[in-house]
Design a protein around this motif. Structure first.
Motif, PDB file in Angstrom:
ATOM      1  N   ARG A  42       0.825  -1.214   0.000  1.00 13.54           N
ATOM      2  CA  ARG A  42       0.000   0.000   0.000  1.00 13.54           C
ATOM      3  C   ARG A  42       0.858   1.263   0.000  1.00 13.54           C
ATOM      4  NH1 ARG A  42      -5.250   0.565   3.482  1.00 13.54           N
ATOM      5  NH2 ARG A  42      -5.302   2.334   2.046  1.00 13.54           N
ATOM      6  N   HIS A  45       2.321   1.733  -3.420  1.00 11.97           N
ATOM      7  CA  HIS A  45       1.298   2.207  -4.358  1.00 11.97           C
ATOM      8  C   HIS A  45       1.036   3.697  -4.175  1.00 11.97           C
ATOM      9  CE1 HIS A  45      -2.335   2.271  -6.799  1.00 11.97           C
ATOM     10  NE2 HIS A  45      -2.958   2.871  -5.785  1.00 11.97           N
ATOM     11  N   GLU A  46       0.881   4.126  -2.907  1.00 12.69           N
ATOM     12  CA  GLU A  46       0.603   5.536  -2.636  1.00 12.69           C
ATOM     13  C   GLU A  46       1.775   6.430  -3.036  1.00 12.69           C
ATOM     14  OE1 GLU A  46      -2.228   6.825  -1.628  1.00 12.69           O
ATOM     15  OE2 GLU A  46      -3.212   4.860  -1.486  1.00 12.69           O
TER      16      GLU A  46
END
Length: 235
Positions: A42, A45-46
């Motif tokens: 995550r 991805h961010e």
């Protein structure tokens, strides 16, 4: 255009920019959703990266969590530094207390990591935060209002603040006490503050004269040390 700037930057600058993106992405997830949300996938991805890229900057998830918590707390400390002191050091201490309590209640996940004994370490932001508190306590001491040592006052305030935030965060909603933080500060104030300055601190001679009267009670000093200190004070 932005990509071109990053590409042309020196290696160290590019690394700093990339690390900053990672930390900010992790900090946002931590602040909003908690440690469980800060996964390699995550965060990558961010931050617009591939997951393996994170390991070039952080050893593991714990290392990344520490950096994220430090980032959030550093922003908080920086905001405290922009507050100019007033003419009332006690009110400044109360304002600092309220700000710290508000931060803890607004950032429970971050605060939990900062207070976790297993992760305890003196990060730059935490050191600076304690320094700001110590400076506020010192102003109170200089005004003649402190009835305990500055170190004791700082430690008492920190302990009470941490306990107050923890209690408020763990109380069920139906038992929440909106006045608990104010009551806790008032209790600390009674423990560390004198109602009025012991001496008129604007007059150095009065301070020295008052202190000289206490020399016989300073039993930790030898007679020779007390005599030498008295000689210095007379000068």
């Amino acid at each position: 255009m932005g990509d071109t700037i990053v590409f042309m930057a020196p290696n160290t600058q590019r690394r700093d920019i990339t690390r900053d993106r990672i930390v900010k992405a992790a900090a946002a997830l931590l602040r909003d959703q908690g440690p469980a949300a800060v996964t390699t996938r995550r965060v990558a991805h961010e931050a617009g990266l591939q997951p393996p890229a994170l390991y070039r900057f952080f050893q593991d998830k714990d290392d990344l969590l520490d950096a994220a918590a430090e980032h959030v707390f550093a922003e908080h400390v920086a905001s405290k530094q922009t507050t100019a002191p007033s003419d009332d050091p006690v009110e400044d201490l109360r304002a600092g207390w309220n700000t710290q309590i508000s931060f803890g209640l607004a950032n429970p996940y971050v605060y939990g990591l900062l207070l976790d004994p297993a992760r305890a370490r003196d990060t730059p932001a935490q050191v600076k935060g304690v320094q700001i508190l110590a400076e506020r306590v010192h102003r109170i001491a200089a005004a003649g209002r402190l009835r305990v040592s500055e170190e004791r006052a700082v430690n008492l305030i920190r302990a009470a603040g941490a306990g107050t935030v923890h209690t408020l965060l763990t109380l069920p909603p139906e038992r929440s006490d909106p006045h608990l933080a104010d009551a806790a500060f008032d209790a600390i104030a009674r423990a560390i503050l004198a109602d009025e300055p012991a001496v008129p601190t604007q007059d150095p001679a009065a301070v020295v004269a008052a202190f000289r009267t206490l020399l016989p009670k300073l039993t930790s000093l030898s007679k020779a040390e007390a005599a030498l200190l008295d000689e210095w004070l007379q000068r």
